[in-house]
Scaffold this active site. Structure first.
Site, PDB file in Angstrom:
ATOM      1  N   ARG A 306       0.658  -1.162   0.703  1.00 36.60           N
ATOM      2  CA  ARG A 306       0.318  -1.142   2.133  1.00 36.60           C
ATOM      3  C   ARG A 306       1.485  -1.578   3.008  1.00 36.60           C
ATOM      4  NH1 ARG A 306      -6.088  -2.569   2.731  1.00 36.60           N
ATOM      5  NH2 ARG A 306      -6.674  -2.384   0.537  1.00 36.60           N
ATOM      6  N   ASP A 435      -7.061   3.544 -12.120  1.00 38.85           N
ATOM      7  CA  ASP A 435      -6.929   4.859 -11.496  1.00 38.85           C
ATOM      8  C   ASP A 435      -5.497   5.280 -11.195  1.00 38.85           C
ATOM      9  OD1 ASP A 435      -6.847   2.792  -9.698  1.00 38.85           O
ATOM     10  OD2 ASP A 435      -8.076   3.749  -8.170  1.00 38.85           O
ATOM     11  N   GLU A 571     -10.301   8.818  -0.735  1.00 36.88           N
ATOM     12  CA  GLU A 571      -9.950   9.616  -1.914  1.00 36.88           C
ATOM     13  C   GLU A 571     -10.432  11.062  -1.829  1.00 36.88           C
ATOM     14  OE1 GLU A 571      -9.260   5.542  -2.718  1.00 36.88           O
ATOM     15  OE2 GLU A 571     -11.150   6.485  -2.118  1.00 36.88           O
ATOM     16  N   THR A 660       0.107   5.716  -3.185  1.00 39.86           N
ATOM     17  CA  THR A 660      -1.343   5.658  -3.329  1.00 39.86           C
ATOM     18  C   THR A 660      -2.026   5.114  -2.084  1.00 39.86           C
ATOM     19  OG1 THR A 660      -3.081   5.062  -4.904  1.00 39.86           O
ATOM     20  CG2 THR A 660      -1.506   3.333  -4.307  1.00 39.86           C
TER      21      THR A 660
END
Length: 678
Positions: A306, A435, A571, A660
């Protein structure tokens, strides 16, 4: 009568150092020389004055030396600092060492290159040159918050480029030694960061640069996304400015790290959406208020994707060196997390004290956390020339690659920071805690120019493992979904987080991987869409369980009471973006439009902001949870905006790779066309 008062006794000497006349008590005016005044002083007074004069001379001498050094340093670093401006374009050739380019200024550390340069880069200090074409990311038809300043930066950079010369740019770098990517071979060119000595980001390939004369027009769906962003931003700005997350119902805020998480996460989204005013205001906060010297623990993974990812992306898109300075500072503060016996990093690190530690309840880190920081650390090394960031992150990848306990490429969820081994063996999922391990295998391979073969092989093996062990089909609609495996026992449980997988598979197919990856991506995308469509609010639950029994009266997607919340996650729309980019099928845009409508209907708070909800199955009482996650602005709305764009060059998949947290980072070197596999 009182006697006349006695004359006041004077116990001081009045000294006047200025030339002219003085009053001498009625005896007339006469000129006094400085020497006579000096002789009238006592020895103590003369000593004090001499000492004061000596101190002033000493300070004057030291100030002169300091100023002279500063001017010399600024003059010698100016060209180097300008060369360190971002490879603003998208596709970046591999870095080249300074030693191979004798015209490059040598001997600057990354830290030294930035000292004192922020003031020099302040837009208001420049004089306006003649107008010229601007360089920028593909089809990012947006000017920096200060339009004239952006033109001036480009003009000065162009003049300096003419001095440095064109021949030295864009060459690839070699490093001797062995690599985990192939024993006994040298690393491939273009995948390693430059060395410490004055190795700067290369200029973009001219073929990748699109000259834009005016901002791109937005279609109606994109304008709706901009409206949603401005509504969310208005709530954050009014009630949570500079704090981590907005609580829109109570019109307050919550803190996680105390680092303005939502603001940093949204920087590149504002730039992409063309919100120059909001971007400049946020940039000013970063410049004046974002300080990392504070006694606070941050999660290595979350703060990397982030904050570090957000700063690096803002740097690339805007060309503002402030963001790279902040990114390097923050990256250095995260490095203590890697000081473990196994080189597997701790989950948490105090950015003020430099003390890192695992969670209080265990000595394990999650596999996803330690293997999903590589894109950001590799890029930070490439930009700063400091190899330590990339070396620390790639050491983790190297060790995980060699570990036992995998199942046909699938990895367990936990890893011990002391032993460096997997724990909780036999449990395999593509949901939380594992993930993004799979996502970053593919994306590192793309980031490095498709040259790190071991990353690709690990990814392909994992996809085969997913097909073999985790895929199943539901009833009655025969939806293909990804379940979980617990010590050989299959569970029909699928997290919403797993909806990243269709997009990742489509991205791989776009870059030349087998066609059956694309077929699986489309099947899984249909399933993720049904996780939204079969809910009464049109919003997906956090976790779904799929029906495996032949009962037509039952829906495919089943939801338990504890799992029916929606956190505004990205997602599904992320994968819609990739599927549309690869196939051009407009149904994916229509599905995204439905999801945006549901967000506006059930999560939009009138006073500003959007709130996660607790019950996606009750449209009358969705039960808002009073929290707007930072990724709603950083990911969800960004991917929706890109999904609705019909321009494939707006952050092209051949130019950028998204981390991501949806922060675009440039691909290091142009990739050859055609299939990547033989």
């Amino acid at each position: 009568m009182y006697p006349p008062p006695a004359p006041a006794r004077r116990d001081f000497v009045s000294v006047t150092l200025s030339p002219g006349r003085s009053y001498d008590g009625g005896r007339g005016l006469r000129r006094r020389s400085c020497w006579r005044k000096w002789k009238q002083l006592s020895r103590l007074q003369r000593t004090a004055l001499l000492f004061l004069l000596a101190v002033l001379m000493l300070f004057g001498l030291l100030s002169y030396v300091h100023v002279a050094d500063e001017w010399t340093a600024v003059d010698s670093r100016s060209a180097a600092a300008w060369q360190m401006r971002p490879a603003n374009p998208p596709a970046l050739p591999a870095p080249r060492k300074a030693a191979e380019n004798p015209e490059t200024v040598v001997g600057l550390s990354p830290q030294g290159a930035w000292e004192g340069q922020e003031a020099a880069l302040t837009p208001s200090l420049w004089k306006k040159p003649q107008r010229h074409f601007r360089r920028g990311p593909p089809n990012l038809q947006i000017r920096a918050p200060d339009e004239d300043a952006q033109e001036r930066r480009q003009a000065q950079a162009q003049r300096r480029a003419e001095v440095v010369g064109e021949a030295g740019w864009g060459a690839e770098v070699r490093r001797d030694g062995l690599s985990w990517r192939g024993a006994g071979t040298k690393p491939q060119q273009g995948t390693e960061p430059p060395g410490k000595e004055a190795e700067f980001p290369p200029r973009p390939s001219p073929k990748a640069v699109r000259i834009q004369a005016s901002p791109a027009s937005q279609n109606e769906r994109q304008k709706a996304v901009v409206d949603a962003f401005l509504h969310a931003w208005a709530g954050y700005r009014k009630f949570a400015w500079g704090h981590d997350e907005l609580k829109p119902l109570t019109r307050s805020f919550s803190e996680w790290f105390g680092l303005g998480l939502t603001l940093i996460d949204a920087l590149d989204t504002m730039w992409i959406l063309g919100l120059k005013k909001e971007f400049q205001e946020a940039r000013n906060w970063v410049s004046k208020r974002l300080l990392f010297q504070k006694d606070v623990d941050v999660n290595l993974f979350e703060s990397t994707i982030r904050i570090l990812g957000g700063l690096l992306s803002a740097f690339h898109l805007s060309g503002d060196i402030l963001f790279l300075k902040k990114a390097e500072d923050f990256g250095n503060r995260l490095m203590p997390a890697f000081r473990t016996p196994s080189k597997i990093p701790y989950s948490d690190v105090n950015i003020g004290t430099g003390v890192a530690h695992p969670p209080r309840w265990t000595s394990d880190s999650t596999v996803a956390e330690v293997t999903s920081i590589q894109l950001e650390f590799r890029e930070l090394s490439r930009l700063t020339g400091d190899k330590k960031f990339q070396e620390a992150a790639e050491e983790v990848t190297r060790r995980v690659h060699a570990l036992r306990g995998k199942l046909d490429g699938l990895v367990p969820m936990f890893i011990n920071t002391n032993s460096g081994s997997f724990t909780h063996l036999g449990m395999f999922t593509l949901g939380a805690r594992a993930d993004s391990y799979y996502e970053y295998l593919l994306k590192q391979w793309i980031q490095g120019g498709k040259k790190e073969r071991q990353l690709l092989e690990d990814y392909l093996e994992a996809v085969d493992g997913i097909r073999k062990h985790l895929l199943a089909r539901s009833e009655p609609r025969k939806l293909t979904f990804v379940g979980e495996l617990n010590h050989g026992r299959f569970s029909a449980k699928m997290d919403h987080l797993v909806c990243f997988l269709p997009g990742t598979l489509a991205l791989g197919a776009h870059h030349g991987l087998p066609a059956d990856h694309m077929e699986l991506a489309q099947a899984l995308m249909d399933t993720c869409y049904q996780m939204y469509r079969q809910m009464e609010t049109g919003l997906s639950p956090e976790i779904a369980h799929f029906n495996l029994h032949h009962t037509k009266a039952v829906k495919d997607v089943q939801v338990k009471a504890a799992d029916r919340h929606n956190l505004l996650r990205p997602e599904a729309v992320e994968s819609l973006f990739y599927l549309y980019r690869v196939t051009g099928n407009r149904k994916y845009q229509d599905w995204g439009w439905e999801i945006l409508h549901s967000f506006n209907t059930y999560t939009r708070v009138p006073s500003g902001g959007y709130s996660s909800i607790s019950n996606v199955q009750d449209p009358r009482h969705p039960q808002p949870r009073d929290k707007m996650e930072s990724f709603f602005l950083g990911e969800t709305l960004k991917y929706l905006y890109l999904l609705f764009s019909d321009d494939p060059d707006l952050l092209s998949l051949d130019t950028y790779v998204f981390n991501t947290e949806a922060h675009p980072l440039p691909i290091w070197a142009p990739s050859s066309g055609g299939p990547a596999l033989e």
